[in-house]
Design a protein around this motif. Structure first.
Motif, short mmCIF file in Angstrom:
data_model
loop_
_atom_site.label_atom_id
_atom_site.label_comp_id
_atom_site.label_asym_id
_atom_site.label_seq_id
_atom_site.Cartn_x
_atom_site.Cartn_y
_atom_site.Cartn_z
N LEU A 14 0.81 -1.22 0.00
CA LEU A 14 0.00 0.00 0.00
C LEU A 14 0.84 1.28 0.00
N ARG A 41 -4.42 -5.49 -1.02
CA ARG A 41 -5.18 -4.39 -1.63
C ARG A 41 -6.68 -4.66 -1.56
N SER A 42 -7.07 -5.91 -1.75
CA SER A 42 -8.50 -6.23 -1.67
C SER A 42 -9.02 -6.08 -0.24
N LEU A 44 -7.91 -3.90 1.82
CA LEU A 44 -8.04 -2.46 2.03
C LEU A 44 -9.39 -1.96 1.52
N THR A 45 -9.78 -2.44 0.34
CA THR A 45 -11.08 -2.02 -0.21
C THR A 45 -12.23 -2.57 0.63
N ALA A 46 -12.01 -3.75 1.26
CA ALA A 46 -13.05 -4.34 2.11
C ALA A 46 -13.06 -3.72 3.51
N ARG A 47 -12.17 -2.74 3.75
CA ARG A 47 -12.06 -2.02 5.02
C ARG A 47 -11.64 -2.95 6.18
N THR A 48 -10.94 -4.06 5.83
CA THR A 48 -10.39 -4.94 6.86
C THR A 48 -9.04 -4.39 7.32
#
Length: 148
Positions: A14, A41-42, A44-48
């Protein structure tokens, strides 16, 4: 579970420092399963995975200090010391001379004075014979009258 390496991987993927990476405690199993940069990255988009914002230096104290300085009187009665203590004599001289030379250059560019007149006045400025911009203007007028 030790997520130190996952934190490093997420930081590299990131483009932030490892200390700024924060994992959602409810989804630590998902973080543990992630092994690639794409996985990070995925997440991050899932807000985990969350990225903490940068902590900068607070300007609060500086703002207060500035407000206090502005409040203080800077009028004639509050000034202490000579005029030259606030602004040096040389500084004053340099700003004056630059203004005179700038004015002379404008006149020369407009072809209002010849090159010869320009250099004679330029030398007078350097020698300290010019008192002010108004004085310089009167000297220019004199030179113009001499030419006619």
């Amino acid at each position: 579970m030790n997520l130190k390496n996952k934190r490093k991987l997420a930081a590299r993927a990131l483009g932030v420092g490892a200390n700024r990476i924060k994992f959602d405690p409810n989804y630590l199993e998902d973080v543990e399963d992630a092994i690639t940069r794409a996985d990070m990255r995925s997440l991050l988009t899932a807000r985990t995975i969350l990225i903490k914002s940068i902590k900068g230096t607070s300007r609060g104290r500086a703002r207060i200090k500035h407000a206090k300085e502005k409040k203080r009187g800077k009028g004639k009665g509050s000034k202490e010391g000579k005029k030259s203590a606030r602004q040096g004599k040389k500084e004053l001289w340099v700003t004056k001379v630059r203004a005179y030379r700038r004015y002379l250059k404008v006149l020369k560019d407009r072809k209002e004075i010849s090159n010869k007149v320009f250099w004679s006045l330029y030398r007078r400025i350097k020698g300290g014979q010019v008192r002010s911009l108004a004085h310089l203007r009167s000297l220019v007028e004199e030179e113009k009258r001499k030419q006619v």
